[in-house]
Design a protein around this motif. Structure first.
Motif, short mmCIF file in Angstrom:
data_model
loop_
_atom_site.label_atom_id
_atom_site.label_comp_id
_atom_site.label_asym_id
_atom_site.label_seq_id
_atom_site.Cartn_x
_atom_site.Cartn_y
_atom_site.Cartn_z
N TYR A 184 0.86 -1.18 0.00
CA TYR A 184 0.00 0.00 0.00
C TYR A 184 0.90 1.24 0.00
CZ TYR A 184 -3.65 -3.36 1.06
OH TYR A 184 -4.52 -4.43 1.00
N ARG A 198 -3.96 5.02 -5.22
CA ARG A 198 -5.39 4.92 -4.96
C ARG A 198 -5.68 3.80 -3.95
NH1 ARG A 198 -10.16 3.77 -9.47
NH2 ARG A 198 -11.89 3.73 -7.99
N ASP A 229 -3.86 2.87 -1.44
CA ASP A 229 -3.59 3.33 -0.08
C ASP A 229 -4.71 4.24 0.41
OD1 ASP A 229 -1.78 3.29 2.17
OD2 ASP A 229 -1.43 5.40 1.76
N ARG A 230 -5.26 5.07 -0.47
CA ARG A 230 -6.39 5.91 -0.08
C ARG A 230 -7.61 5.05 0.25
NH1 ARG A 230 -4.23 8.99 -4.39
NH2 ARG A 230 -5.82 8.23 -5.85
N MET A 231 -7.80 3.96 -0.48
CA MET A 231 -8.90 3.05 -0.19
C MET A 231 -8.71 2.40 1.19
SD MET A 231 -9.14 1.31 -3.99
CE MET A 231 -10.47 0.15 -3.63
N ARG A 232 -7.46 2.07 1.51
CA ARG A 232 -7.17 1.51 2.83
C ARG A 232 -7.47 2.52 3.93
NH1 ARG A 232 -3.53 2.38 6.38
NH2 ARG A 232 -2.40 3.77 4.96
N GLU A 233 -7.06 3.76 3.70
CA GLU A 233 -7.24 4.80 4.72
C GLU A 233 -8.71 5.05 5.03
OE1 GLU A 233 -5.14 8.11 3.07
OE2 GLU A 233 -3.25 7.60 4.11
N CYS A 234 -9.56 4.96 4.02
CA CYS A 234 -10.98 5.23 4.26
C CYS A 234 -11.77 3.97 4.57
CB CYS A 234 -11.59 5.96 3.06
SG CYS A 234 -11.80 4.95 1.59
N GLY A 235 -11.10 2.83 4.68
CA GLY A 235 -11.76 1.57 5.05
C GLY A 235 -12.44 0.85 3.91
N ALA A 236 -12.19 1.28 2.68
CA ALA A 236 -12.81 0.61 1.53
C ALA A 236 -12.20 -0.76 1.28
CB ALA A 236 -12.68 1.48 0.28
#
Length: 371
Positions: A192, A197, A199-206
């Motif tokens: 990540y 993108r 890593d951003r998905m990980r940050e927002c819990g997606a």
């Protein structure tokens, strides 16, 4: 002896996990190739790079997205500068959706004898999640087209340790890959990287990253499956049929000089490293002006040379060559003793320090301890 790396920075779309330099403005392809040819000429005129390279590798980005006339222009220019030995390894990275019978035939005619195919997964569900543009069926057809064109040295990339909900596809992907007529396999745990993108998905819990236990289990399942299929595990993330280890990549780990051209590409020789600007517009502009597009450079200190020798050597199946001059004066064996006692390192008869099977997953931690 040296290797030539050419970075082709074009990608029609960007995968969610990728942090390599690339961009999607394909209108720049022609100007880029002309700039790259100029850069090749400038370096060829320097004494150190005047002899022919031992290996050539086109990476990216997506080199297979380069139109065939431009690829031909580039390779003809390379051959106008150097008389290439017929036996040298010439690799091009390709995405399966770009590979047609005509593409495979033309690249074979241009002298490419090794294709690195970005498969990543044999699950269409996983491929869609990763934003890959090909299907599993396209990947399989691509291998057939390449072999029909007379190129038998095919490598494929796979990704393991996928997020929760996708990790179940790994075993099936691996098992299928090992039934195919390929000579080389590279496999990487999904990372990540900041700014991607994914890593951003990980940050927002997606997405929820796989657990460390899953990573370890899948890696060792990979090691066992490749061994049982007759592949040699010659580097932490790379397996090959006997005689088909990547000559170009092996040079990186051995400390062999290499010249990297194109935006963001790195070069190295004798403790000196330099790298190009990560901006295709600036790259083209500088070369149009007859100036090399170097962003920065560094000279490695004795400590840094030692650390690189340890880090790169430990990743390979042979291990760290204890006779390397970079290791003189450093208590390496003293630092290695705890890991030898735990059975995670072994001291071989030919004076190498090598990871054991149990030590593979501890490579980073052991490297840090040795440095």
């Amino acid at each position: 002896m040296w290797g030539l790396y050419l970075h082709i920075p074009f990608c029609p779309t960007r995968c969610i996990y990728c942090d390599f330099y690339s961009q999607s403005d394909l209108s720049l392809q022609s100007a880029f190739v002309e700039a790259l040819c100029r850069e090749l000429t400038i370096y060829h005129d320097k004494e150190q790079w005047s002899t022919a390279p031992r290996t050539i590798y086109l990476g990216g980005g997506t080199p297979s997205s380069l139109p065939l006339p431009l690829l031909e222009r580039l390779m003809m220019h390379v051959r106008s500068l150097w008389t290439l030995d017929k036996a040298i390894e010439i690799t091009i990275e390709a995405n399966p959706e770009d590979v047609s019978p005509e593409w495979a035939r033309r690249v074979a005619q241009l002298g490419f004898n090794r294709i690195s195919l970005g498969v990543q997964s044999w699950s269409d569900e996983t491929l869609r999640f990763l934003h890959r543009r090909h299907s599993a069926a396209q990947a399989e057809r691509a291998i057939d087209y390449i072999r029909q064109a007379g190129i038998s040295n095919v490598s494929i990339d796979l990704i393991f340790a996928l997020p929760k909900g996708y990790e179940r596809n790994w075993e099936e992907s691996l098992a299928h890959a090992l039934t195919l007529p390929v000579k080389h396999l590279s496999a990487y745990g999904l990372t990540y990287e900041p700014g991607t993108r994914l890593d951003r998905m990980r940050e927002c819990g997606a997405v929820i990253p796989s657990s460390e236990e899953t990573y370890v289990a899948q890696y060792y399942a990979l090691v066992a499956a490749c061994r049982d299929a007759g592949f040699t595990h010659y580097e932490l993330s790379n397996w090959a049929r006997p005689g088909f280890a990547s000559q170009h990549n092996s040079a990186y780990w051995d400390g062999t000089p290499y010249l990297g051209l194109g935006p963001s590409a790195h070069s190295y020789t004798a403790g000196h490293r330099w790298w190009n600007v990560s901006d295709i517009h600036l790259y083209i502009e500088r070369l149009q002006q007859g100036t090399l597009p170097i962003a920065d450079e560094e000279w490695l200190s004795p400590t840094e040379l030692y650390e690189e020798c340890v880090m790169l050597g430990l990743r390979t199946y042979r291990g760290i060559n204890l006779r390397r001059p970079e290791l003189r004066g450093v208590p390496l064996m003293e630092r290695a003793t705890p890991w030898l006692e735990q059975g995670l390192l072994t001291h071989t008869a030919d004076d190498h320090l090598r990871l054991t099977h149990d030590g593979l997953i501890w490579c980073d931690r052991i490297c840090a301890a040795l440095c």
